[in-house]
Design a protein around this motif. Structure first.
Motif, PDB file in Angstrom:
ATOM      1  N   VAL A 188       0.839  -1.191   0.000  1.00 43.36           N
ATOM      2  CA  VAL A 188       0.000   0.000   0.000  1.00 43.36           C
ATOM      3  C   VAL A 188       0.877   1.245   0.000  1.00 43.36           C
ATOM      4  N   CYS A 189       0.289   2.342  -0.437  1.00 41.49           N
ATOM      5  CA  CYS A 189       0.941   3.643  -0.396  1.00 41.49           C
ATOM      6  C   CYS A 189       0.181   4.501   0.612  1.00 41.49           C
ATOM      7  N   PHE A 190       0.934   5.105   1.540  1.00 47.73           N
ATOM      8  CA  PHE A 190       0.340   5.942   2.578  1.00 47.73           C
ATOM      9  C   PHE A 190       1.136   7.235   2.675  1.00 47.73           C
ATOM     10  N   THR A 191       0.435   8.369   2.642  1.00 47.48           N
ATOM     11  CA  THR A 191       1.111   9.671   2.647  1.00 47.48           C
ATOM     12  C   THR A 191       0.786  10.493   3.886  1.00 47.48           C
ATOM     13  N   GLY A 192       0.340   9.826   4.928  1.00 52.85           N
ATOM     14  CA  GLY A 192      -0.022  10.527   6.155  1.00 52.85           C
ATOM     15  C   GLY A 192       1.183  10.857   7.019  1.00 52.85           C
ATOM     16  N   PRO A 193       0.918  11.364   8.216  1.00 54.57           N
ATOM     17  CA  PRO A 193       1.990  11.823   9.102  1.00 54.57           C
ATOM     18  C   PRO A 193       2.912  10.689   9.566  1.00 54.57           C
ATOM     19  N   PRO A 194       4.183  11.029   9.809  1.00 54.90           N
ATOM     20  CA  PRO A 194       5.176  10.023  10.207  1.00 54.90           C
ATOM     21  C   PRO A 194       4.801   9.229  11.455  1.00 54.90           C
ATOM     22  N   GLU A 195       4.184   9.884  12.445  1.00 56.07           N
ATOM     23  CA  GLU A 195       3.841   9.140  13.668  1.00 56.07           C
ATOM     24  C   GLU A 195       2.785   8.073  13.382  1.00 56.07           C
ATOM     25  N   THR A 196       1.884   8.360  12.465  1.00 49.71           N
ATOM     26  CA  THR A 196       0.878   7.371  12.073  1.00 49.71           C
ATOM     27  C   THR A 196       1.526   6.286  11.225  1.00 49.71           C
ATOM     28  N   LEU A 197       2.426   6.686  10.342  1.00 47.49           N
ATOM     29  CA  LEU A 197       3.144   5.727   9.501  1.00 47.49           C
ATOM     30  C   LEU A 197       3.886   4.713  10.362  1.00 47.49           C
ATOM     31  N   SER A 198       4.512   5.165  11.414  1.00 45.16           N
ATOM     32  CA  SER A 198       5.264   4.277  12.293  1.00 45.16           C
ATOM     33  C   SER A 198       4.359   3.186  12.869  1.00 45.16           C
ATOM     34  N   LYS A 199       3.196   3.567  13.323  1.00 46.76           N
ATOM     35  CA  LYS A 199       2.248   2.590  13.886  1.00 46.76           C
ATOM     36  C   LYS A 199       1.755   1.623  12.811  1.00 46.76           C
ATOM     37  N   LEU A 200       1.449   2.165  11.635  1.00 51.00           N
ATOM     38  CA  LEU A 200       0.978   1.315  10.537  1.00 51.00           C
ATOM     39  C   LEU A 200       2.068   0.356  10.070  1.00 51.00           C
ATOM     40  N   THR A 201       3.293   0.833  10.036  1.00 52.45           N
ATOM     41  CA  THR A 201       4.412  -0.008   9.606  1.00 52.45           C
ATOM     42  C   THR A 201       4.595  -1.183  10.561  1.00 52.45           C
ATOM     43  N   ASP A 202       4.436  -0.941  11.858  1.00 53.74           N
ATOM     44  CA  ASP A 202       4.527  -2.037  12.829  1.00 53.74           C
ATOM     45  C   ASP A 202       3.493  -3.115  12.524  1.00 53.74           C
ATOM     46  N   ILE A 203       2.289  -2.684  12.228  1.00 51.14           N
ATOM     47  CA  ILE A 203       1.206  -3.631  11.909  1.00 51.14           C
ATOM     48  C   ILE A 203       1.498  -4.344  10.594  1.00 51.14           C
ATOM     49  N   ALA A 204       1.896  -3.582   9.590  1.00 49.70           N
ATOM     50  CA  ALA A 204       2.179  -4.159   8.268  1.00 49.70           C
ATOM     51  C   ALA A 204       3.319  -5.173   8.345  1.00 49.70           C
ATOM     52  N   ASP A 205       4.363  -4.830   9.078  1.00 52.50           N
ATOM     53  CA  ASP A 205       5.507  -5.739   9.205  1.00 52.50           C
ATOM     54  C   ASP A 205       5.087  -7.097   9.760  1.00 52.50           C
ATOM     55  N   LYS A 206       4.198  -7.093  10.716  1.00 53.75           N
ATOM     56  CA  LYS A 206       3.736  -8.345  11.328  1.00 53.75           C
ATOM     57  C   LYS A 206       2.967  -9.205  10.323  1.00 53.75           C
ATOM     58  N   GLN A 207       2.420  -8.563   9.284  1.00 52.01           N
ATOM     59  CA  GLN A 207       1.650  -9.290   8.273  1.00 52.01           C
ATOM     60  C   GLN A 207       2.459  -9.532   6.998  1.00 52.01           C
ATOM     61  N   GLY A 208       3.704  -9.111   7.007  1.00 57.30           N
ATOM     62  CA  GLY A 208       4.534  -9.275   5.817  1.00 57.30           C
ATOM     63  C   GLY A 208       4.163  -8.307   4.710  1.00 57.30           C
ATOM     64  N   ALA A 209       3.549  -7.194   5.077  1.00 54.11           N
ATOM     65  CA  ALA A 209       3.120  -6.195   4.096  1.00 54.11           C
ATOM     66  C   ALA A 209       4.127  -5.041   4.050  1.00 54.11           C
ATOM     67  N   VAL A 210       4.034  -4.273   2.976  1.00 53.17           N
ATOM     68  CA  VAL A 210       4.946  -3.159   2.742  1.00 53.17           C
ATOM     69  C   VAL A 210       4.136  -1.882   2.567  1.00 53.17           C
ATOM     70  N   ILE A 211       4.593  -0.820   3.212  1.00 56.25           N
ATOM     71  CA  ILE A 211       3.980   0.494   3.024  1.00 56.25           C
ATOM     72  C   ILE A 211       5.013   1.405   2.386  1.00 56.25           C
ATOM     73  N   VAL A 212       4.669   1.955   1.217  1.00 57.49           N
ATOM     74  CA  VAL A 212       5.526   2.954   0.582  1.00 57.49           C
ATOM     75  C   VAL A 212       4.928   4.323   0.884  1.00 57.49           C
ATOM     76  N   THR A 213       5.790   5.328   0.958  1.00 57.30           N
ATOM     77  CA  THR A 213       5.323   6.652   1.350  1.00 57.30           C
ATOM     78  C   THR A 213       5.311   7.654   0.199  1.00 57.30           C
ATOM     79  N   GLU A 214       5.784   7.233  -0.958  1.00 59.40           N
ATOM     80  CA  GLU A 214       5.728   8.085  -2.144  1.00 59.40           C
ATOM     81  C   GLU A 214       5.170   7.261  -3.293  1.00 59.40           C
ATOM     82  N   ARG A 215       4.222   7.869  -4.019  1.00 54.85           N
ATOM     83  CA  ARG A 215       3.689   7.175  -5.184  1.00 54.85           C
ATOM     84  C   ARG A 215       4.791   6.988  -6.218  1.00 54.85           C
TER      85      ARG A 215
END
Length: 140
Positions: free
Chosen positions: A88-115
């Motif tokens: 997924v691509c997410f362009t929100g604030p860094p503090e939110t990204l950090s929390k989402l990345t923790d969740i994504a990592d546990k599921q083997g998912a990747v979050i990119v921050t730039e389209r």
């Protein structure tokens, strides 16, 4: 992203991209339209990609990454992860990204921050021909 990126807006465009990539034996990234996660939703995007993979026999011969643009909406990222999307691509604030990345990592998912940049099929009248031409010429 090192794979060529094609931005899709419909099932037909996804099929065109996959057909062209398979014909040229090129791995591919399918990227949703900007903010598509908020407009069409993760279930729609996942369905489009899965149906296109089934509809294009050669799609099984290449690697395909499907990236849903969730804009700055963390709830859409979480919904995308619940639906099984792994990119997924997410362009929100860094503090939110950090929390989402923790969740994504546990599921083997990747979050990119730039389209990523790529070929946008919006308004293209013959998407298969355009994809084939673009992929064959080095995806510039």
């Amino acid at each position: 992203m090192q794979r060529p990126v094609i931005i899709i807006h419909s099932f037909e465009q996804a099929c065109a991209a996959l057909t062209s990539a398979a014909d040229l034996s090129k791995d591919l990234t399918l990227l949703s339209a900007p903010d598509a996660g908020m407009q069409s939703g993760p279930a729609w995007f996942l369905s489009v990609v899965e149906q296109a993979r089934e509809a294009v026999p050669g799609a099984k011969t290449i690697e395909i990454t499907a990236v849903l643009d969730c804009g700055d909406a963390p709830g859409i990222v979480l919904a995308a992860l619940r639906h099984g999307l792994t990119d997924v691509c997410f362009t929100g604030p860094p503090e939110t990204l950090s929390k989402l990345t923790d969740i994504a990592d546990k599921q083997g998912a990747v979050i990119v921050t730039e389209r990523p940049e790529g070929l946008d099929l919006l308004g293209v009248t013959d998407p298969t021909a355009r994809c084939r031409e673009w992929l064959a010429n080095g995806s510039d």
